[in-house]
Design an enzyme around this catalytic site. Structure first.
Site, PDB file in Angstrom:
ATOM      1  N   ARG A  93     -34.507 -60.882  67.315  1.00  0.00           N
ATOM      2  CA  ARG A  93     -33.975 -60.343  66.152  1.00  0.00           C
ATOM      3  C   ARG A  93     -35.005 -59.116  65.698  1.00  0.00           C
ATOM      4  NH1 ARG A  93     -34.336 -64.561  61.603  1.00  0.00           N
ATOM      5  NH2 ARG A  93     -32.761 -65.588  63.146  1.00  0.00           N
ATOM      6  N   HIS A 138     -38.522 -64.796  65.738  1.00  0.00           N
ATOM      7  CA  HIS A 138     -37.488 -64.198  66.738  1.00  0.00           C
ATOM      8  C   HIS A 138     -37.774 -62.768  66.798  1.00  0.00           C
ATOM      9  CE1 HIS A 138     -34.030 -67.184  66.450  1.00  0.00           C
ATOM     10  NE2 HIS A 138     -34.583 -67.463  65.238  1.00  0.00           N
ATOM     11  N   ASP A 145     -32.016 -69.580  68.835  1.00  0.00           N
ATOM     12  CA  ASP A 145     -31.241 -70.492  67.803  1.00  0.00           C
ATOM     13  C   ASP A 145     -30.129 -70.885  68.816  1.00  0.00           C
ATOM     14  OD1 ASP A 145     -32.946 -70.201  65.921  1.00  0.00           O
ATOM     15  OD2 ASP A 145     -31.619 -68.823  64.812  1.00  0.00           O
ATOM     16  N   GLU A 203     -35.417 -76.888  61.197  1.00  0.00           N
ATOM     17  CA  GLU A 203     -34.164 -76.393  61.788  1.00  0.00           C
ATOM     18  C   GLU A 203     -34.026 -76.993  63.005  1.00  0.00           C
ATOM     19  OE1 GLU A 203     -34.286 -71.902  59.529  1.00  0.00           O
ATOM     20  OE2 GLU A 203     -34.595 -71.938  61.634  1.00  0.00           O
ATOM     21  N   HIS A 206     -33.608 -74.232  66.203  1.00  0.00           N
ATOM     22  CA  HIS A 206     -34.621 -73.457  66.305  1.00  0.00           C
ATOM     23  C   HIS A 206     -35.893 -73.761  67.258  1.00  0.00           C
ATOM     24  CE1 HIS A 206     -37.283 -69.987  64.176  1.00  0.00           C
ATOM     25  NE2 HIS A 206     -38.163 -70.710  64.916  1.00  0.00           N
TER      26      HIS A 206
END
Length: 224
Positions: A93, A138, A145, A203, A206
């Site tokens: 990301r 990320h 994910d 999460e 993740h």
């Protein structure tokens, strides 16, 4: 199914990248490194907690460091042997995308996706509760994910909450999911842990590669 598994094993990191953008050294496109993997890159479209395409996501493709992709290929091979397959929602990301999240979080009037992703949390509390941050693992290129799907039908296993749902039910230690949902989460966690990924407690989707190659570097090249 055995033939499919054989193809995957001999095909990891094979093929040409010519139709894709040139990536920084030691980064790869996941669909090339992990044959057969499914992708639904949410931030490249509107089906995410912002309700719009996120900045710097110019294509629905997953990118990871070579080290993370190699480990993920082993996860995929084992799951295929059991009739399952991986599905990725997000991988590398860009920092500019993270900055875009921060700006989105500051606009308390923009709640177009609240009912789906954070119905029980005030948008003003997203930073405080750790759902939004100014830095993301990320951006280091070795965090992913993902979920598990049935290899024959493509149907996602029921994990008890949707991807990117901001709430305690998404936590690994939550007692809200059913026994079957908890078992599905354990299946993902155990196989990811086996091949070098550590989970994030808040999460279920993740995971970050242990001994990631760039633990202190936050990249900002676009996803394209």
């Amino acid at each position: 199914m055995k033939a499919i598994i054989f193809i995957v094993i001999i095909s990891c990191f094979s093929g040409s990248y010519a139709q894709y953008a040139v990536l920084p050294e030691n980064f790869v496109y996941v669909e090339k490194a992990v044959p057969g993997i499914m992708q639904e890159i949410r931030y490249a479209g509107k089906h995410n907690f912002t309700g719009r395409t996120v900045q710097s996501y110019n294509a629905p493709v997953a990118i990871l460091t070579k080290a993370a992709a190699k480990a993920l290929c082993k996860v995929q091979e084992e799951l295929l042997n059991e009739g399952y397959c991986l599905k990725i929602f997000d991988a590398y990301r860009p920092q500019s995308a993270v900055n875009n999240f921060v700006e989105w979080a500051k606009n308390e009037e923009d709640t177009v996706a609240k009912n789906v992703y954070y119905p029980e949390v005030k948008k003003s509390k997203l930073f405080q509760k750790g759902y939004i941050a100014s830095r993301s693992g990320h951006s280091r290129g070795s965090t992913v994910d993902l979920t598990i799907v049935d290899a024959d039908t493509g149907e996602e296993l029921d994990m008890g909450s949707p991807y990117d749902f901001f709430g305690s039910i998404s936590h690994h230690n939550s007692n809200k999911p059913s026994k079957k949902q908890q078992a599905n989460r354990e299946l993902l966690k155990n196989v990811m842990n086996k091949y070098g990924f550590r989970p994030y407690s808040e999460e279920w989707w993740h995971y970050t590669l242990r001994n990631e190659p760039y633990p202190d570097t936050y990249f900002d090249f676009p996803v394209e």
